[in-house]
Design a protein around this motif. Structure first.
Motif, mmCIF file in Angstrom:
data_model
loop_
_atom_site.group_PDB
_atom_site.id
_atom_site.type_symbol
_atom_site.label_atom_id
_atom_site.label_comp_id
_atom_site.label_asym_id
_atom_site.label_seq_id
_atom_site.Cartn_x
_atom_site.Cartn_y
_atom_site.Cartn_z
ATOM 1 N N SER A 105 0.828 -1.210 0.000
ATOM 2 C CA SER A 105 0.000 0.000 0.000
ATOM 3 C C SER A 105 0.861 1.258 0.000
ATOM 4 N N VAL A 106 1.905 1.253 0.812
ATOM 5 C CA VAL A 106 2.802 2.422 0.868
ATOM 6 C C VAL A 106 3.484 2.615 -0.488
ATOM 7 N N CYS A 107 3.946 1.526 -1.082
ATOM 8 C CA CYS A 107 4.601 1.623 -2.403
ATOM 9 C C CYS A 107 3.627 2.160 -3.451
ATOM 10 N N ALA A 108 2.377 1.701 -3.412
ATOM 11 C CA ALA A 108 1.378 2.165 -4.377
ATOM 12 C C ALA A 108 1.131 3.666 -4.225
ATOM 13 N N CYS A 109 1.104 4.149 -2.980
ATOM 14 C CA CYS A 109 0.915 5.588 -2.747
ATOM 15 C C CYS A 109 2.090 6.388 -3.304
ATOM 16 N N ILE A 110 3.277 5.889 -3.117
ATOM 17 C CA ILE A 110 4.467 6.584 -3.621
ATOM 18 C C ILE A 110 4.436 6.640 -5.149
ATOM 19 N N VAL A 111 4.066 5.550 -5.789
ATOM 20 C CA VAL A 111 3.992 5.516 -7.254
ATOM 21 C C VAL A 111 2.916 6.482 -7.754
ATOM 22 N N ALA A 112 1.752 6.489 -7.098
ATOM 23 C CA ALA A 112 0.674 7.396 -7.511
ATOM 24 C C ALA A 112 1.110 8.851 -7.382
ATOM 25 N N PHE A 113 1.809 9.178 -6.308
ATOM 26 C CA PHE A 113 2.299 10.541 -6.113
ATOM 27 C C PHE A 113 3.307 10.910 -7.205
ATOM 28 N N ALA A 114 4.192 9.988 -7.541
ATOM 29 C CA ALA A 114 5.189 10.249 -8.593
ATOM 30 C C ALA A 114 4.510 10.490 -9.933
ATOM 31 N N ILE A 115 3.479 9.710 -10.252
ATOM 32 C CA ILE A 115 2.746 9.895 -11.509
ATOM 33 C C ILE A 115 2.065 11.256 -11.535
ATOM 34 N N LEU A 116 1.502 11.669 -10.407
ATOM 35 C CA LEU A 116 0.861 12.979 -10.310
ATOM 36 C C LEU A 116 1.869 14.102 -10.558
ATOM 37 N N VAL A 117 3.035 14.010 -9.949
ATOM 38 C CA VAL A 117 4.071 15.038 -10.119
ATOM 39 C C VAL A 117 4.532 15.095 -11.572
ATOM 40 N N VAL A 118 4.737 13.936 -12.199
ATOM 41 C CA VAL A 118 5.165 13.910 -13.601
ATOM 42 C C VAL A 118 4.094 14.545 -14.491
ATOM 43 N N GLY A 119 2.812 14.242 -14.220
ATOM 44 C CA GLY A 119 1.729 14.841 -15.003
ATOM 45 C C GLY A 119 1.706 16.354 -14.888
ATOM 46 N N ILE A 120 1.930 16.861 -13.692
ATOM 47 C CA ILE A 120 1.957 18.323 -13.487
ATOM 48 C C ILE A 120 3.124 18.944 -14.243
ATOM 49 N N VAL A 121 4.288 18.320 -14.168
ATOM 50 C CA VAL A 121 5.466 18.852 -14.867
ATOM 51 C C VAL A 121 5.223 18.874 -16.370
ATOM 52 N N ILE A 122 4.621 17.831 -16.918
ATOM 53 C CA ILE A 122 4.349 17.785 -18.364
ATOM 54 C C ILE A 122 3.365 18.879 -18.751
ATOM 55 N N ARG A 123 2.328 19.076 -17.957
ATOM 56 C CA ARG A 123 1.349 20.135 -18.275
ATOM 57 C C ARG A 123 1.985 21.519 -18.231
ATOM 58 N N VAL A 124 2.832 21.758 -17.251
ATOM 59 C CA VAL A 124 3.495 23.068 -17.150
ATOM 60 C C VAL A 124 4.377 23.297 -18.368
ATOM 61 N N LYS A 125 5.110 22.281 -18.781
ATOM 62 C CA LYS A 125 5.977 22.433 -19.953
ATOM 63 C C LYS A 125 5.154 22.676 -21.216
ATOM 64 N N LYS A 126 4.035 21.944 -21.376
ATOM 65 C CA LYS A 126 3.180 22.146 -22.549
ATOM 66 C C LYS A 126 2.577 23.543 -22.560
ATOM 67 N N SER A 127 2.180 24.054 -21.407
ATOM 68 C CA SER A 127 1.584 25.391 -21.366
ATOM 69 C C SER A 127 2.618 26.457 -21.723
ATOM 70 N N LYS A 128 3.866 26.243 -21.365
ATOM 71 C CA LYS A 128 4.920 27.201 -21.729
ATOM 72 C C LYS A 128 5.151 27.190 -23.232
ATOM 73 N N VAL A 129 5.112 26.000 -23.839
ATOM 74 C CA VAL A 129 5.320 25.885 -25.286
ATOM 75 C C VAL A 129 4.166 26.526 -26.035
ATOM 76 N N SER A 130 2.916 26.274 -25.610
ATOM 77 C CA SER A 130 1.780 26.857 -26.328
ATOM 78 C C SER A 130 1.721 28.371 -26.121
ATOM 79 N N ALA A 131 2.140 28.860 -24.976
ATOM 80 C CA ALA A 131 2.171 30.305 -24.746
ATOM 81 C C ALA A 131 3.202 30.953 -25.663
ATOM 82 N N ALA A 132 4.306 30.283 -25.896
ATOM 83 C CA ALA A 132 5.328 30.834 -26.781
ATOM 84 C C ALA A 132 4.831 30.852 -28.228
#
Length: 148
Positions: free
Chosen positions: A96-123
């Protein structure tokens, strides 16, 4: 004084035999099935509890062994298997602890990808207009007006 115990039956000269040297009045700790002692021996007056491997636990009546004048005193520890229901609960908690850590990592990666995409589309939305050409002098003469 130091007491040495040597292995017998070796064909090697005495110089090459390994000697197990322990202090006088010390106790050699035994090897345990499914567990271990941190030390190899205890000096007189010292005590130590055993450690069991992760799939085993000390029995309730296990106690610390002590060395008194070269004799081990106390009940020798016994490592018994952990009941499966306890073991499965422990494994479930770890998973259960490992699953929570993986879910958190996926969430962080998704946020980073969205931020990068928004910077590219703004440019891309920001158009850079070419600079105005520099004015070239013309052949028009300028009249100067003077007041009298």
């Amino acid at each position: 004084a130091v007491v040495s115990t040597q292995s017998t039956g070796s064909n090697l000269p005495m110089v090459f035999q390994r000697l197990s040297i322990i202090p006088e009045q010390a106790c050699l700790l035994p090897e345990l099935s499914n567990g271990f002692f941190e030390s190899k021996f205890l000096r007189s007056g010292e005590g130590e509890s055993a450690q069991c491997y992760s799939t085993h636990q000390l029995t309730a009546d296990s106690d610390e062994v002590q060395c008194i004048n070269g004799e081990l005193v106390g009940r020798l520890p016994i490592c018994e298997p952990i009941p499966e229901d306890s073991l499965s609960k422990t494994l479930l908690a770890i998973i259960s602890v490992c699953a929570c850590i993986v879910a958190f990592a996926i969430l962080v990666v998704g946020i980073v990808i969205r931020v990068k995409k928004s910077k590219v589309s703004a440019a891309k939305d920001f158009e850079v207009y070419p600079t105005a050409p520099e004015r070239q002098p013309t052949n028009v003469s300028v009249m100067s007006i003077t007041h009298k």
